[in-house]
Write an enzyme that holds these catalytic residues in place. Structure first.
Site, PDB file in Angstrom:
ATOM      1  N   ASN A  41       0.848  -1.198   0.000  1.00 52.11           N
ATOM      2  CA  ASN A  41       0.000   0.000   0.000  1.00 52.11           C
ATOM      3  C   ASN A  41       0.881   1.244   0.000  1.00 52.11           C
ATOM      4  O   ASN A  41       2.110   1.140  -0.041  1.00 52.11           O
ATOM      5  CB  ASN A  41      -0.945  -0.016   1.208  1.00 52.11           C
ATOM      6  CG  ASN A  41      -0.178  -0.056   2.503  1.00 52.11           C
ATOM      7  OD1 ASN A  41       0.542   0.873   2.837  1.00 52.11           O
ATOM      8  ND2 ASN A  41      -0.289  -1.170   3.231  1.00 52.11           N
ATOM      9  N   ALA A  42       0.260   2.404   0.079  1.00 52.10           N
ATOM     10  CA  ALA A  42       0.975   3.662  -0.182  1.00 52.10           C
ATOM     11  C   ALA A  42       1.638   4.282   1.042  1.00 52.10           C
ATOM     12  O   ALA A  42       2.119   5.418   0.979  1.00 52.10           O
ATOM     13  CB  ALA A  42      -0.007   4.670  -0.786  1.00 52.10           C
TER      14      ALA A  42
END
Ligand code: PMT
Length: 214
Positions: A26-27
């Site tokens: 994820n980011a």
């Protein structure tokens, strides 16, 4: 400072490998967790930083434990949990991992395929169920809608002392940004709204508010 605390902070994303060259992630950049680690050290506390893969330099004085997957993060959090006064779960832990890891790189012979995922353990929920009376456990909630409703639900279902709610639907705050806009909630309700402001500034305010409750 009155008391030197042991503070464990998780930060960054986890990576869930699919084959030797691919993973789900994820980011999360780790900026919020590392800002908290720096702030805690500046305040004179002992910090254990369990971090997923990020490109940030950990604070020199932190006990730094790099991990890749949610299962590795769980192992390290559980290993160090008993001696902590405060645990701050800032990491964006993957909720699912691929059921099977392919030892060889998956070839693109099929036009499509289905990826089977299995649930990762909920580390925050597990430590909350094992916590001592005088330990403070702080969860973070990354939300894109129904912000307060979802954050309250997490606070009560996971039974943590604090939830720090972030709006991750807007550019410029939340994931992979230098700024954040947060709401601190505890079992009594909404405690404080802060930001948008630099994660570094928010980190020292969060710590001071939470440590006051120790
Ligand atoms: O790293 P940055 O780019 O600076 O971004 C910061 C951040 C947005 C990632 C951070 O502020 C944040 O919100 N972290 C939590 C992200 C998240 O995974 O939220 P969640 O709502 O999915 O999880 C709730 C809580 O449970 C979190 O404390 C998380 O660490 C924990 N969790 C989640 C899943 C899981 N399997 N185990 C967990 O312990």
């Amino acid at each position: 400072m009155s008391k030197k605390l042991n503070i464990l902070i998780t930060a960054g994303p986890t990576q869930e490998p699919l084959d030797p060259v691919r993973y789900l992630t994820n980011a999360s950049s780790g900026k919020m967790g590392y800002a908290l680690a720096h702030a805690a050290i500046t305040l004179g506390h002992r910090v254990t930083l369990v971090s997923g893969p990020v490109s940030l330099k950990p604070p020199n004085k932190a006990k730094f434990i790099p991990v890749q997957t949610a299962l590795q993060m769980r192992t390290q959090v559980m290993r160090h949990f008993a001696k902590q006064d405060v645990v701050m779960m800032v990491a964006a832990v993957a909720d699912y991992r691929p059921k099977h890891f392919s030892k060889q790189k998956i070839k693109k012979t099929r036009s499509s395929f289905t990826l089977k995922l299995v649930r990762n353990p909920d580390i925050l929920k597990e430590i909350c169920s094992k916590k001592r009376k005088n330990q403070i456990i702080v969860g973070f909630a990354a939300e894109t809608e129904k912000f307060l409703q979802n954050a309250k639900q997490k606070l009560h279902s996971k039974k943590c002392d604090w939830i720090i709610l972030n709006d991750v639907s807007q550019k410029g705050i939340g994931f992979n940004s230098d700024k954040n806009k947060i709401t601190l909630l505890n079992q009594k309700g909404v405690f404080l709204h802060l930001g948008p402001s630099a994660k570094k500034n928010l980190a020292s305010i969060i710590l001071q508010k939470i440590i006051r409750s120790c």
